[in-house]
Design a protein around this motif. Structure first.
Motif, PDB file in Angstrom:
ATOM      1  N   HIS A 178       0.848  -1.183   0.000  1.00  0.00           N
ATOM      2  CA  HIS A 178       0.000   0.000   0.000  1.00  0.00           C
ATOM      3  C   HIS A 178       0.892   1.245   0.000  1.00  0.00           C
ATOM      4  O   HIS A 178       2.076   1.179   0.313  1.00  0.00           O
ATOM      5  N   ASN A 179       0.306   2.356  -0.378  1.00  0.00           N
ATOM      6  CA  ASN A 179       1.065   3.606  -0.521  1.00  0.00           C
ATOM      7  C   ASN A 179       2.240   3.416  -1.482  1.00  0.00           C
ATOM      8  O   ASN A 179       3.293   4.028  -1.348  1.00  0.00           O
ATOM      9  N   SER A 180       2.056   2.539  -2.450  1.00  0.00           N
ATOM     10  CA  SER A 180       3.146   2.155  -3.340  1.00  0.00           C
ATOM     11  C   SER A 180       3.594   3.278  -4.267  1.00  0.00           C
ATOM     12  O   SER A 180       4.753   3.347  -4.652  1.00  0.00           O
ATOM     13  N   GLU A 181       2.672   4.192  -4.620  1.00  0.00           N
ATOM     14  CA  GLU A 181       3.027   5.293  -5.517  1.00  0.00           C
ATOM     15  C   GLU A 181       4.141   6.132  -4.915  1.00  0.00           C
ATOM     16  O   GLU A 181       5.109   6.503  -5.599  1.00  0.00           O
ATOM     17  N   GLU A 182       4.009   6.430  -3.623  1.00  0.00           N
ATOM     18  CA  GLU A 182       5.031   7.254  -2.947  1.00  0.00           C
ATOM     19  C   GLU A 182       6.366   6.531  -2.883  1.00  0.00           C
ATOM     20  O   GLU A 182       7.417   7.118  -3.136  1.00  0.00           O
ATOM     21  N   LEU A 183       6.333   5.240  -2.560  1.00  0.00           N
ATOM     22  CA  LEU A 183       7.563   4.457  -2.474  1.00  0.00           C
ATOM     23  C   LEU A 183       8.261   4.385  -3.823  1.00  0.00           C
ATOM     24  O   LEU A 183       9.469   4.622  -3.934  1.00  0.00           O
ATOM     25  N   PHE A 184       7.498   4.052  -4.866  1.00  0.00           N
ATOM     26  CA  PHE A 184       8.113   3.908  -6.185  1.00  0.00           C
ATOM     27  C   PHE A 184       8.616   5.248  -6.711  1.00  0.00           C
ATOM     28  O   PHE A 184       9.628   5.299  -7.416  1.00  0.00           O
ATOM     29  N   SER A 185       7.925   6.337  -6.375  1.00  0.00           N
ATOM     30  CA  SER A 185       8.349   7.662  -6.860  1.00  0.00           C
ATOM     31  C   SER A 185       9.735   8.024  -6.321  1.00  0.00           C
ATOM     32  O   SER A 185      10.522   8.684  -7.003  1.00  0.00           O
ATOM     33  N   ILE A 186      10.051   7.568  -5.099  1.00  0.00           N
ATOM     34  CA  ILE A 186      11.390   7.817  -4.543  1.00  0.00           C
ATOM     35  C   ILE A 186      12.436   7.039  -5.339  1.00  0.00           C
ATOM     36  O   ILE A 186      13.507   7.566  -5.671  1.00  0.00           O
ATOM     37  N   ILE A 187      12.113   5.787  -5.659  1.00  0.00           N
ATOM     38  CA  ILE A 187      13.028   4.966  -6.473  1.00  0.00           C
ATOM     39  C   ILE A 187      13.265   5.616  -7.822  1.00  0.00           C
ATOM     40  O   ILE A 187      14.411   5.775  -8.265  1.00  0.00           O
ATOM     41  N   LEU A 188      12.183   6.013  -8.490  1.00  0.00           N
ATOM     42  CA  LEU A 188      12.295   6.581  -9.834  1.00  0.00           C
ATOM     43  C   LEU A 188      13.063   7.902  -9.819  1.00  0.00           C
ATOM     44  O   LEU A 188      13.920   8.132 -10.685  1.00  0.00           O
ATOM     45  N   LYS A 189      12.777   8.754  -8.853  1.00  0.00           N
ATOM     46  CA  LYS A 189      13.470  10.046  -8.744  1.00  0.00           C
ATOM     47  C   LYS A 189      14.973   9.827  -8.562  1.00  0.00           C
ATOM     48  O   LYS A 189      15.797  10.481  -9.224  1.00  0.00           O
ATOM     49  N   THR A 190      15.335   8.888  -7.680  1.00  0.00           N
ATOM     50  CA  THR A 190      16.750   8.597  -7.436  1.00  0.00           C
ATOM     51  C   THR A 190      17.401   7.990  -8.670  1.00  0.00           C
ATOM     52  O   THR A 190      18.546   8.321  -9.015  1.00  0.00           O
ATOM     53  N   TYR A 191      16.674   7.108  -9.335  1.00  0.00           N
ATOM     54  CA  TYR A 191      17.157   6.487 -10.575  1.00  0.00           C
ATOM     55  C   TYR A 191      17.490   7.570 -11.610  1.00  0.00           C
ATOM     56  O   TYR A 191      18.564   7.557 -12.220  1.00  0.00           O
ATOM     57  N   LEU A 192      16.574   8.516 -11.799  1.00  0.00           N
ATOM     58  CA  LEU A 192      16.769   9.569 -12.794  1.00  0.00           C
ATOM     59  C   LEU A 192      17.920  10.498 -12.415  1.00  0.00           C
ATOM     60  O   LEU A 192      18.652  10.981 -13.291  1.00  0.00           O
ATOM     61  N   GLU A 193      18.109  10.726 -11.134  1.00  0.00           N
ATOM     62  CA  GLU A 193      19.209  11.581 -10.671  1.00  0.00           C
ATOM     63  C   GLU A 193      20.569  10.945 -10.911  1.00  0.00           C
ATOM     64  O   GLU A 193      21.589  11.634 -10.934  1.00  0.00           O
ATOM     65  N   ASN A 194      20.575   9.625 -11.098  1.00  0.00           N
ATOM     66  CA  ASN A 194      21.846   8.908 -11.242  1.00  0.00           C
ATOM     67  C   ASN A 194      22.077   8.307 -12.618  1.00  0.00           C
ATOM     68  O   ASN A 194      23.012   7.518 -12.801  1.00  0.00           O
ATOM     69  N   THR A 195      21.237   8.679 -13.578  1.00  0.00           N
ATOM     70  CA  THR A 195      21.394   8.113 -14.928  1.00  0.00           C
ATOM     71  C   THR A 195      21.568   9.165 -16.020  1.00  0.00           C
ATOM     72  O   THR A 195      21.777   8.809 -17.185  1.00  0.00           O
ATOM     73  N   GLY A 196      21.465  10.452 -15.693  1.00  0.00           N
ATOM     74  CA  GLY A 196      21.700  11.501 -16.678  1.00  0.00           C
ATOM     75  C   GLY A 196      20.820  11.394 -17.907  1.00  0.00           C
ATOM     76  O   GLY A 196      19.617  11.166 -17.819  1.00  0.00           O
ATOM     77  N   SER A 197      21.453  11.527 -19.084  1.00  0.00           N
ATOM     78  CA  SER A 197      20.695  11.521 -20.339  1.00  0.00           C
ATOM     79  C   SER A 197      20.048  10.165 -20.600  1.00  0.00           C
ATOM     80  O   SER A 197      18.982  10.084 -21.220  1.00  0.00           O
ATOM     81  N   LEU A 198      20.678   9.085 -20.130  1.00  0.00           N
ATOM     82  CA  LEU A 198      20.078   7.757 -20.269  1.00  0.00           C
ATOM     83  C   LEU A 198      18.743   7.718 -19.543  1.00  0.00           C
ATOM     84  O   LEU A 198      17.748   7.218 -20.067  1.00  0.00           O
ATOM     85  N   GLY A 199      18.707   8.277 -18.342  1.00  0.00           N
ATOM     86  CA  GLY A 199      17.488   8.292 -17.549  1.00  0.00           C
ATOM     87  C   GLY A 199      16.361   9.045 -18.218  1.00  0.00           C
ATOM     88  O   GLY A 199      15.197   8.636 -18.136  1.00  0.00           O
ATOM     89  N   VAL A 200      16.702  10.141 -18.892  1.00  0.00           N
ATOM     90  CA  VAL A 200      15.688  10.932 -19.616  1.00  0.00           C
ATOM     91  C   VAL A 200      15.027  10.062 -20.682  1.00  0.00           C
ATOM     92  O   VAL A 200      13.799  10.041 -20.823  1.00  0.00           O
ATOM     93  N   GLN A 201      15.853   9.325 -21.422  1.00  0.00           N
ATOM     94  CA  GLN A 201      15.326   8.443 -22.475  1.00  0.00           C
ATOM     95  C   GLN A 201      14.493   7.299 -21.887  1.00  0.00           C
ATOM     96  O   GLN A 201      13.422   6.971 -22.395  1.00  0.00           O
ATOM     97  N   VAL A 202      15.006   6.703 -20.805  1.00  0.00           N
ATOM     98  CA  VAL A 202      14.301   5.583 -20.181  1.00  0.00           C
ATOM     99  C   VAL A 202      12.961   6.052 -19.613  1.00  0.00           C
ATOM    100  O   VAL A 202      11.940   5.376 -19.765  1.00  0.00           O
TER     101      VAL A 202
END
Length: 220
Positions: A178-202
Motif C-alpha cells: 500500500h502507498n506504493s506510488e510514494e515508495l516507487f516515486s522515490i526509487i524513480l526520482k533517485t534512478y533519474l538523478e543517477n542516470t543523466g541523459s540515459l534516464g531521460v530516455q528511459v
C-alpha cells in the motif's frame, strides 16, 4: 545432486533453489533442471547458456558495485550455480512489517533510494534483471539491499528493455504494497538523478510502457 545435506527452499518453473553448505559456508545452490518436452541436445545447450548468462549478469553487477550474492562455483555439467547465502529479510517482508511505523519512515526512504541507485548502476552497464520485485531484494543485516535471482537477466542496450524493467517493479509495488506510488516515486526520482541523459530516455519510454499497460488493463 549434492554431496552435502541440502534443503529445498524454492522451486519455480525453471529451477530449484537449495540451502546448502559450500567450503564450510552457508550457501545457496540454484539448479536448473531438464525439460522433458525439449530435444535432449537442445535442452542441454539452452540450459548451459542460461546458467552462464545468469552468472555473468551477477558478476558484471558485482564488479560495478551492485550488491549481489558472491558467486562460489558454476557447475555447468549439473547446471548448478553455488552462491553466497544472504542473511536478512526480503524488502517485501520488511515493508509489510514496518511500513506503517512512523519511526521507520526515514529508514524506508533510505532503502528506496538505495534501490534507485542500484537500478541506475545496473541499467548503465546494460544489465536487465527481468524480474524486479521486492521479493528479489534482501535487506542484509538491516543495512544494505542485495539484489538476487538473475534467472531472467540478460544484457541489452535497448531503452525499451530498461523501461520495461522499471515497469515490472512498479507493478510489483502496486500489487504488493500500500502507498506504493510514494515508495516507487522515490526509487524513480533517485534512478533519474543517477542516470543523466540515459534516464531521460528511459523515463520517456517508461511513460509509454505505462500507457500501454493501462490500455491493456482497461481492455480487460
Amino acid at each position: 545432486m549434492m554431496e552435502v545435506e541440502s534443503k529445498l527452499i524454492k522451486q519455480g518453473a525453471e529451477a530449484r533453489v537449495f540451502q546448502t553448505m559450500f567450503c564450510g559456508k552457508k550457501a545457496i545452490a540454484k539448479e536448473r533442471f531438464k525439460k522433458p518436452y525439449r530435444l535432449p541436445s537442445l535442452d542441454e545447450k539452452l540450459t548451459q547458456r542460461r546458467v552462464v548468462k545468469e552468472a555473468r549478469c551477477m558478476a558484471k553487477c558485482s564488479k560495478s558495485g551492485i550488491n549481489t550474492p558472491t558467486l562460489y562455483l558454476i557447475d555447468n555439467v549439473n547446471h548448478v550455480i553455488y552462491m553466497e547465502f544472504i542473511e536478512g529479510v526480503t524488502v517485501k517482508e520488511f515493508l509489510r512489517k514496518n511500513q506503517d511505523k512512523i519511526e521507520n519512515k526515514n529508514k524506508i526512504e533510505e532503502i528506496m533510494k538505495e534501490i534507485g541507485i542500484m537500478l541506475a548502476k545496473m541499467h548503465t552497464i546494460d544489465i536487465i534483471h527481468g524480474d524486479l520485485t521486492t521479493s528479489n531484494m534482501i535487506l542484509r543485516d538491516n543495512k544494505s539491499v542485495v539484489l538476487i535471482d538473475f534467472g531472467l537477466g540478460y544484457t541489452s542496450h535497448l531503452i525499451e528493455d530498461k523501461a520495461v524493467d522499471l515497469y515490472v517493479l512498479e507493478r510489483a509495488f502496486l500489487s504488493t504494497h500500500h502507498n506504493s506510488e510514494e515508495l516507487f516515486s522515490i526509487i524513480l526520482k533517485t534512478y533519474l538523478e543517477n542516470t543523466g541523459s540515459l534516464g531521460v530516455q528511459v523515463n520517456k519510454k517508461f511513460e509509454e510502457v505505462r500507457l500501454r499497460g493501462r490500455k491493456r488493463s482497461m481492455a480487460g
